[in-house]
Write a protein that holds these residues in place. Structure first.
Motif, short mmCIF file in Angstrom:
data_model
loop_
_atom_site.label_atom_id
_atom_site.label_comp_id
_atom_site.label_asym_id
_atom_site.label_seq_id
_atom_site.Cartn_x
_atom_site.Cartn_y
_atom_site.Cartn_z
N PRO A 177 0.82 -1.22 0.00
CA PRO A 177 0.00 0.00 0.00
C PRO A 177 0.84 1.26 0.00
CG PRO A 177 -0.07 -1.10 2.14
CD PRO A 177 0.60 -2.04 1.20
N LEU A 178 0.40 2.26 -0.74
CA LEU A 178 1.05 3.56 -0.73
C LEU A 178 0.92 4.18 0.66
CD1 LEU A 178 -0.22 5.00 -4.14
CD2 LEU A 178 2.07 4.12 -3.63
N ARG A 182 -4.78 4.02 4.42
CA ARG A 182 -4.96 3.72 5.84
C ARG A 182 -5.49 2.29 5.96
NH1 ARG A 182 -8.78 8.39 7.91
NH2 ARG A 182 -9.81 7.84 5.95
N THR A 183 -4.59 1.37 6.25
CA THR A 183 -4.96 -0.04 6.27
C THR A 183 -4.17 -0.78 7.33
OG1 THR A 183 -5.01 -2.07 4.95
CG2 THR A 183 -3.25 -0.50 4.47
N LEU A 184 -4.75 -1.90 7.79
CA LEU A 184 -4.06 -2.78 8.74
C LEU A 184 -3.18 -3.79 8.02
CD1 LEU A 184 -7.07 -3.56 11.13
CD2 LEU A 184 -5.26 -1.86 11.46
N ASP A 266 -8.09 0.94 1.80
CA ASP A 266 -8.93 1.38 2.91
C ASP A 266 -10.41 1.39 2.55
OD1 ASP A 266 -8.73 3.55 1.22
OD2 ASP A 266 -7.56 4.76 2.63
N ARG A 267 -10.81 0.50 1.68
CA ARG A 267 -12.22 0.33 1.36
C ARG A 267 -12.96 -0.21 2.58
NH1 ARG A 267 -13.92 -3.24 -3.78
NH2 ARG A 267 -12.81 -1.52 -4.75
N ALA A 325 -10.47 -3.76 6.45
CA ALA A 325 -9.10 -4.04 6.91
C ALA A 325 -8.43 -2.71 7.22
CB ALA A 325 -8.34 -4.82 5.85
N VAL A 326 -9.05 -1.97 8.13
CA VAL A 326 -8.67 -0.58 8.39
C VAL A 326 -8.73 -0.29 9.89
CG1 VAL A 326 -9.54 0.22 6.16
CG2 VAL A 326 -11.07 0.18 8.12
#
Length: 337
Positions: A177-178, A182-184, A266-267, A325-326
């Protein structure tokens, strides 16, 4: 979607919705890395998305290490290892057999109509071919292709060597991810068949962990024509048959499926819990989540939050849910839109 399965869609979407996949796959075995011609990340990604899937059959091993709490009525999220059989006949035809301790769920598509059959409940759901409830979306090939297409624009993409998967030589495609995402999740790794350019495996790793959160991958695969009878389905006698959601997004019984907020890593999937029928505390068959997670409140109201290393789910007291997954803050923003 039946009332029994509403929470399965919500919790499952915490991962599947976030990265655009139905199954997440990890590298298998420690075979020597095959020697393959160099390929650029851009060319590999393009070839994955453009590849036509030939007919095939195989076995997929699923190793679920998500650490999600046990939820009654959601056996597909049970922790542990299981095996799934998949068949693809091309032209939208597919079959998936997902065994459980007390039965089997079978997904079948003949290219026009798609069926989901639960042998334990003796229920079958019928949907047109355009529905998103597709049998072929449950195998690693389709799942990983969706992940690559969904994440390519919000990722740094690289090729990290080669591997042998289910006896096939494969490239290792890595999507990270860039910094703006915002992701886990830390990265997605896709093993791509060097000859067919079909994804054979995909690994999802969480931030701060070196072990895959969820592993699914072909342990065996064979390309070639399949028996046409595999892709037809007739409900057994005594089966209750129901129709899947209409294409306008409204279920036959008035419930609405989840919708997505945002895109890329971050969907978030946001949905409405089915309204209880008169005289019932909650929809028949729907699990009681009141004991799961911890109390939480925000501008959207009050409810409970369930967290794992790779997913966060908020179920509100007024009957909504948000999953992804955020971090929790991203769900809060989605709920307040």
């Amino acid at each position: 979607m039946g009332r029994r399965s509403w929470v399965g869609a919500g919790l499952g979407a915490a991962l599947a919705g976030a990265v655009g996949v139905g199954l997440l796959v990890a590298p298998a075995g420690a075979a020597a890395a095959p020697v393959l011609p160099p390929v650029s990340p851009e060319d590999l990604v393009s070839s994955v998305i453009a590849a036509d899937a030939p007919p095939l059959a195989g076995e997929v091993e699923v190793d679920n290490a998500l650490g999600l709490p046990a939820v009654p009525g959601v056996p597909q999220l049970a922790n542990g290892t299981s095996a799934v059989r998949v068949w693809s006949g091309g032209d939208g035809r597919g079959r998936v057999a997902l065994p459980s301790a007390d039965g089997e769920r079978t997904l079948v598509s003949d290219g026009t109509t798609r069926w989901s059959y639960d042998s334990r409940e003796r229920t079958a759901t019928r949907a047109p071919a355009e529905s998103q409830d597709r049998p072929d979306a449950q195998d690693p090939t389709t799942a990983a292709t969706q992940a690559v297409a969904t994440l390519r624009q919000s990722s740094t993409v690289a090729v990290d060597g080669t591997a042998e998967v289910a006896g096939r030589a494969a490239y290792q495609l890595v999507l990270t991810p860039l910094p703006t995402e915002r992701t886990l999740l830390r990265e997605v790794r896709v093993a791509v068949d060097a000859e067919t350019r079909l994804p054979l495996q995909l690994t999802v790793l969480a931030q701060g962990s070196g072990e895959p959160a969820l592993q699914v991958g072909f342990s065996e695969i064979a390309y070639g024509p399949q028996d046409p009878a595999l892709f037809t389905f007739t409900p057994p006698p005594g089966t209750t048959v129901q129709d899947a959601p209409a294409r306008d997004g409204v279920h036959p019984d008035g419930d609405r499926p989840g919708t997505t907020v945002g895109d890329g890593w971050d969907r978030v999937v946001v949905g409405q819990v089915p309204a209880p029928e008169q005289g019932q505390a909650r929809p028949e068959g729907a699990p009681d989540l009141s004991a799961l997670g911890t109390p939480v409140s925000g501008p959207w109201g009050t409810g409970r939050v369930i967290t794992t290393a790779v997913a966060t789910i908020i179920v509100t007291d007024d009957g909504r849910f948000a999953a992804g997954a955020v971090p929790q803050q991203v769900l809060t923003e989605a709920l307040t839109r």
